[in-house]
Design a protein around this motif. Sequence first.
Motif, PDB file in Angstrom:
ATOM      1  N   VAL A  89       0.868  -1.179   0.000  1.00 46.87           N
ATOM      2  CA  VAL A  89       0.000   0.000   0.000  1.00 46.87           C
ATOM      3  C   VAL A  89       0.905   1.230   0.000  1.00 46.87           C
ATOM      4  CG1 VAL A  89      -1.754   1.294   1.270  1.00 46.87           C
ATOM      5  CG2 VAL A  89      -1.816  -1.218   1.249  1.00 46.87           C
ATOM      6  N   MET A  90       0.748   2.078  -1.006  1.00 51.41           N
ATOM      7  CA  MET A  90       1.556   3.293  -1.088  1.00 51.41           C
ATOM      8  C   MET A  90       0.828   4.446  -0.398  1.00 51.41           C
ATOM      9  SD  MET A  90       4.092   2.189  -3.074  1.00 51.41           S
ATOM     10  CE  MET A  90       4.908   3.723  -3.464  1.00 51.41           C
ATOM     11  N   LEU A  91       1.619   5.250   0.332  1.00 55.87           N
ATOM     12  CA  LEU A  91       1.066   6.464   0.957  1.00 55.87           C
ATOM     13  C   LEU A  91       1.678   7.666   0.258  1.00 55.87           C
ATOM     14  CD1 LEU A  91       1.317   5.997   4.830  1.00 55.87           C
ATOM     15  CD2 LEU A  91      -0.699   5.819   3.379  1.00 55.87           C
ATOM     16  N   THR A  92       0.850   8.593  -0.144  1.00 54.48           N
ATOM     17  CA  THR A  92       1.436   9.758  -0.810  1.00 54.48           C
ATOM     18  C   THR A  92       0.701  11.024  -0.449  1.00 54.48           C
ATOM     19  OG1 THR A  92       2.032  10.740  -2.933  1.00 54.48           O
ATOM     20  CG2 THR A  92       0.010   9.504  -2.865  1.00 54.48           C
ATOM     21  N   ALA A  93       1.423  12.127  -0.557  1.00 54.83           N
ATOM     22  CA  ALA A  93       0.787  13.425  -0.302  1.00 54.83           C
ATOM     23  C   ALA A  93       0.298  14.017  -1.603  1.00 54.83           C
ATOM     24  CB  ALA A  93       1.785  14.355   0.374  1.00 54.83           C
ATOM     25  N   ASP A 110      -2.299  -0.834  -3.767  1.00 51.88           N
ATOM     26  CA  ASP A 110      -3.248   0.212  -3.400  1.00 51.88           C
ATOM     27  C   ASP A 110      -2.497   1.519  -3.212  1.00 51.88           C
ATOM     28  OD1 ASP A 110      -5.641   1.352  -2.868  1.00 51.88           O
ATOM     29  OD2 ASP A 110      -6.183  -0.040  -1.263  1.00 51.88           O
ATOM     30  N   TYR A 111      -3.257   2.563  -3.166  1.00 50.51           N
ATOM     31  CA  TYR A 111      -2.674   3.876  -3.181  1.00 50.51           C
ATOM     32  C   TYR A 111      -3.530   4.751  -2.280  1.00 50.51           C
ATOM     33  CZ  TYR A 111       0.144   7.383  -5.459  1.00 50.51           C
ATOM     34  OH  TYR A 111       1.060   8.350  -5.721  1.00 50.51           O
ATOM     35  N   VAL A 112      -2.960   5.218  -1.186  1.00 49.22           N
ATOM     36  CA  VAL A 112      -3.737   6.003  -0.224  1.00 49.22           C
ATOM     37  C   VAL A 112      -3.151   7.405  -0.142  1.00 49.22           C
ATOM     38  CG1 VAL A 112      -4.492   6.179   2.169  1.00 49.22           C
ATOM     39  CG2 VAL A 112      -4.330   3.936   1.080  1.00 49.22           C
ATOM     40  N   VAL A 113      -4.030   8.394  -0.307  1.00 48.60           N
ATOM     41  CA  VAL A 113      -3.563   9.782  -0.346  1.00 48.60           C
ATOM     42  C   VAL A 113      -3.650  10.402   1.043  1.00 48.60           C
ATOM     43  CG1 VAL A 113      -3.947  12.043  -1.367  1.00 48.60           C
ATOM     44  CG2 VAL A 113      -4.283   9.990  -2.738  1.00 48.60           C
ATOM     45  N   LYS A 114      -2.539  11.034   1.464  1.00 46.24           N
ATOM     46  CA  LYS A 114      -2.532  11.775   2.736  1.00 46.24           C
ATOM     47  C   LYS A 114      -3.319  13.067   2.535  1.00 46.24           C
ATOM     48  CE  LYS A 114       2.059  10.430   4.401  1.00 46.24           C
ATOM     49  NZ  LYS A 114       3.426  10.944   4.590  1.00 46.24           N
ATOM     50  N   PRO A 115      -4.018  13.573   3.482  1.00 42.97           N
ATOM     51  CA  PRO A 115      -4.237  12.949   4.778  1.00 42.97           C
ATOM     52  C   PRO A 115      -5.358  11.917   4.685  1.00 42.97           C
ATOM     53  CG  PRO A 115      -5.148  15.178   4.703  1.00 42.97           C
ATOM     54  CD  PRO A 115      -4.636  14.867   3.338  1.00 42.97           C
ATOM     55  N   PHE A 116      -5.029  10.689   4.964  1.00 43.66           N
ATOM     56  CA  PHE A 116      -6.012   9.616   4.829  1.00 43.66           C
ATOM     57  C   PHE A 116      -6.839   9.487   6.096  1.00 43.66           C
ATOM     58  CE2 PHE A 116      -1.847   8.048   6.041  1.00 43.66           C
ATOM     59  CZ  PHE A 116      -2.103   7.439   7.256  1.00 43.66           C
ATOM     60  N   VAL A 122      -7.052   1.245   7.735  1.00 47.98           N
ATOM     61  CA  VAL A 122      -7.215  -0.070   8.379  1.00 47.98           C
ATOM     62  C   VAL A 122      -8.081  -0.975   7.510  1.00 47.98           C
ATOM     63  CG1 VAL A 122      -8.198  -1.269  10.371  1.00 47.98           C
ATOM     64  CG2 VAL A 122      -6.877   0.829  10.699  1.00 47.98           C
ATOM     65  N   ALA A 123      -9.166  -0.396   6.958  1.00 49.63           N
ATOM     66  CA  ALA A 123     -10.072  -1.196   6.131  1.00 49.63           C
ATOM     67  C   ALA A 123      -9.344  -1.735   4.904  1.00 49.63           C
ATOM     68  CB  ALA A 123     -11.266  -0.349   5.695  1.00 49.63           C
ATOM     69  N   ARG A 124      -8.532  -0.902   4.311  1.00 52.56           N
ATOM     70  CA  ARG A 124      -7.836  -1.345   3.092  1.00 52.56           C
ATOM     71  C   ARG A 124      -6.794  -2.409   3.411  1.00 52.56           C
ATOM     72  NH1 ARG A 124      -7.286   3.158  -1.510  1.00 52.56           N
ATOM     73  NH2 ARG A 124      -9.117   4.398  -0.962  1.00 52.56           N
ATOM     74  N   VAL A 125      -6.069  -2.185   4.522  1.00 54.66           N
ATOM     75  CA  VAL A 125      -5.069  -3.179   4.926  1.00 54.66           C
ATOM     76  C   VAL A 125      -5.760  -4.522   5.141  1.00 54.66           C
ATOM     77  CG1 VAL A 125      -3.570  -3.849   6.832  1.00 54.66           C
ATOM     78  CG2 VAL A 125      -3.388  -1.553   5.850  1.00 54.66           C
ATOM     79  N   ARG A 202     -12.839  -5.673  -3.746  1.00 52.10           N
ATOM     80  CA  ARG A 202     -11.917  -4.857  -4.507  1.00 52.10           C
ATOM     81  C   ARG A 202     -11.751  -3.458  -3.917  1.00 52.10           C
ATOM     82  NH1 ARG A 202     -12.107  -6.540 -10.482  1.00 52.10           N
ATOM     83  NH2 ARG A 202     -11.701  -8.483  -9.401  1.00 52.10           N
ATOM     84  N   THR A 203     -12.847  -2.811  -3.710  1.00 53.20           N
ATOM     85  CA  THR A 203     -12.773  -1.478  -3.100  1.00 53.20           C
ATOM     86  C   THR A 203     -13.925  -1.356  -2.123  1.00 53.20           C
ATOM     87  OG1 THR A 203     -13.864  -0.786  -5.118  1.00 53.20           O
ATOM     88  CG2 THR A 203     -11.584  -0.097  -4.825  1.00 53.20           C
ATOM     89  N   ALA A 204     -13.725  -0.511  -1.147  1.00 52.12           N
ATOM     90  CA  ALA A 204     -14.761  -0.353  -0.136  1.00 52.12           C
ATOM     91  C   ALA A 204     -15.732   0.733  -0.581  1.00 52.12           C
ATOM     92  CB  ALA A 204     -14.120   0.006   1.200  1.00 52.12           C
ATOM     93  N   HIS A 205     -16.831   0.330  -1.203  1.00 55.58           N
ATOM     94  CA  HIS A 205     -17.839   1.308  -1.586  1.00 55.58           C
ATOM     95  C   HIS A 205     -18.851   1.426  -0.462  1.00 55.58           C
ATOM     96  CE1 HIS A 205     -16.239   1.565  -5.549  1.00 55.58           C
ATOM     97  NE2 HIS A 205     -16.349   0.263  -5.718  1.00 55.58           N
ATOM     98  N   ALA A 206     -19.045   2.631  -0.040  1.00 55.86           N
ATOM     99  CA  ALA A 206     -19.902   2.827   1.122  1.00 55.86           C
ATOM    100  C   ALA A 206     -21.372   2.625   0.769  1.00 55.86           C
ATOM    101  CB  ALA A 206     -19.687   4.216   1.690  1.00 55.86           C
ATOM    102  N   PHE A 207     -21.736   2.964  -0.463  1.00 60.04           N
ATOM    103  CA  PHE A 207     -23.171   2.970  -0.776  1.00 60.04           C
ATOM    104  C   PHE A 207     -23.460   2.120  -2.007  1.00 60.04           C
ATOM    105  CE2 PHE A 207     -22.044   6.891   1.302  1.00 60.04           C
ATOM    106  CZ  PHE A 207     -22.969   6.965   2.312  1.00 60.04           C
ATOM    107  N   ASP A 208     -23.184   0.850  -1.913  1.00 63.35           N
ATOM    108  CA  ASP A 208     -23.435  -0.012  -3.054  1.00 63.35           C
ATOM    109  C   ASP A 208     -24.916  -0.176  -3.315  1.00 63.35           C
ATOM    110  OD1 ASP A 208     -20.998  -0.577  -4.007  1.00 63.35           O
ATOM    111  OD2 ASP A 208     -20.632  -2.240  -2.632  1.00 63.35           O
TER     112      ASP A 208
END
Lengths: 253, 470
Positions: A89-93, A110-116, A122-125, A202-208
Amino acid sequence: MPAAKLLEKMQTRKSHILIVDDDADIRRLTSQLLGDSGFRVTAVADGAAMQRLLATESFDLAVLDVMLPGEDGFALCRKLRAVSKMPIVMLTARADETDRVVGLELGADDYVVKPFSPRELVARVRAHLRRTNELVAAAPKPRVKSLGFDGWKIDPIRRELRNAEGTLVSLTGTEFDLLTALAERAQRVLSRDQLLDLVRGRTAHAFDRSIDVSISRLRRKIEPFPDEPRFIRTVRNGGYVFTAEVVPLEESA
Amino acid sequence: MIKRLWPSRLGPQLALLTVGLLVAVQIVSVAVFALMLPRSVPAFEPNWLVERLAHLADGAMAQPAAARAAWLESQPEARWLAFHFDERPELLVVPPEARVSSWLTTMVAAETTYPWARIDVSTGRPRAVGPIAPPRLERIPPQSTEEPPMPPSIVFFVATFVAPDGWVLAVRPFLPGRSQSAAIVLAAWLVTFLVAASLVGWWAIARIAAPLGLLARATERFGRGISDEALPRRGALEIRTIADSFAEMRRRVARFVGDRTTMIAAISHDLRTPLTRMRLRVERVQDEELRAALNRDIDALEAIARETLEFARIDDAPGPPDRVDLASLLQTLADARADMDQDVRCVPHAPLVVLARADALRRVLGNLVDNAVAYGARARISVVDRPDAVRIDIDDDGPGIANEQLEEVFRPFVRLEDSRNRATGGTGLGLAIARNLARAQGGDVVLSNRMHADGTRAGLRASLTLPKGV
């Protein structure tokens, strides 16, 4: 149910996570966050420390900051990928699309943008660790190669769909995941539950929306005659099958 | 009327002015020339004229009757003299005010050797052309013994020789006047001159005006934030000076904007690390309410950092335009928000390809739809497909915006007073970002109020226009 939860807890407790970030506070706070979530965490500040650690320890997942002194996160990602299949999982600004594409093409998952949002991290991990476990159970790892059907092209890294004229056709996240899931398993009947699992993983969609709604939207976008679908057929006993011939395409950068 | 015909551009104006001036000068000079023409008729010296007339008349009689006309026409004098041979002298051309010149008559009669039955020489000023007044052949010139005075130079005359057999020869100079051929020559000259003058004038003025046109285009494009236009390197000194000054100004502005942009981007970017720490720290706060409040604050800070960065980075990497299906993009935008329980709907449209950057389009339309939902409770998206452009309308049911503030809200960080206090938040950058992104692709974003039939505001309409160029 309690047994399954217990099992999951045991599995997550076992997971060992590597964090590489040069910001001491973020390193400490992320370690605490993931530690509190039941993972075993080892955090280092740079690539050299990571290399030393890899010699002695084994990890289930790595969280890499992109902006690092010396070797950057992309370089570390490439090195890590060369020796291990662990999720990265990459973290980037930087929220640039190009950064995301570079990261994913180098083998990041995966790719998580700061500020995450901490909960999202945690969910993605968790999601990636679960998929690794499924991988052991022979579930196919999502392709990074493009897929083609009837002139259409699905690019999983850029998450783009293009028609035969090369025109970008927009899909929602769920629609894209659904199409990819169907196309990867062309000619196989997939039940709604199976599809839901594949899409959720695959991805956490909140409102499927329900699978049926997404399928109908998808048909309107890709089927020449949505009322008489050619690509996505409905199977009588509750399920769908992707009937077009799907071919893997060479990556055209 | 004149205003409508008068060209608006400098080149045509100068060309019209120059050609007009040339034509006016030409007309005046021709007019003056024409007015002076009668005065410039050549005059004959009397003694010379007498000798010539006698020579011609006697010479003609030396020829056989049938060859006389041909012989006369072959004489060098035929260039300026007209001969009439006619049995009927009343057809002779004699101006009414012509008077018999006794001196000339006498001298010519004395000079001739042929036994003419009668000789008459009249002089006068030519006024009109045509067969007028029969020659006064009956009037015998007074035979005076005294020598009549020699007239001064002779402008016009008619000499009539009557042979004993009744054959008549009349001689006169060609009548000066505007012959038809002269008018045609004049007209042809004028047209040729006009065409030549126009061509040369146009070429010269185009050379003068072209650099100005180039400069005008560059200035106009720079005003819209595009500084790629070439500047004139030639032309008049004044124009080159303006071009150089403009280039210098453009460089300074670009450097200034660049510095500002870098600074804003750096600040916004650097905010991300502390914001990440805050997010992680807040997670450890036990008090649910406090944690939620802190998270809301962090959300707000994050939005400011993100949108400021976006605003500053707009011209960063324009990227090549892509073929994008607008219909599916709008549908996706509406569906994604409807899935989050927002009242957003899109009027379905057949696939519609535009050349644009998909991410920029999503950002622009996303911002407009979010505004509609935030201030107008709901968003209705529709597409107007025209031959040259596409317009996307996003309508809401909100209170609208006072007409005089419709433009104001596009300025960065501008928020209307009544929205500032509301919970809608926002950084005041959404519309500025949307418009800049749209303009970078040759389009635009405008706002207008939707009206009820009774004149009250029904809501706001945000319209994105995109050039088609497919």
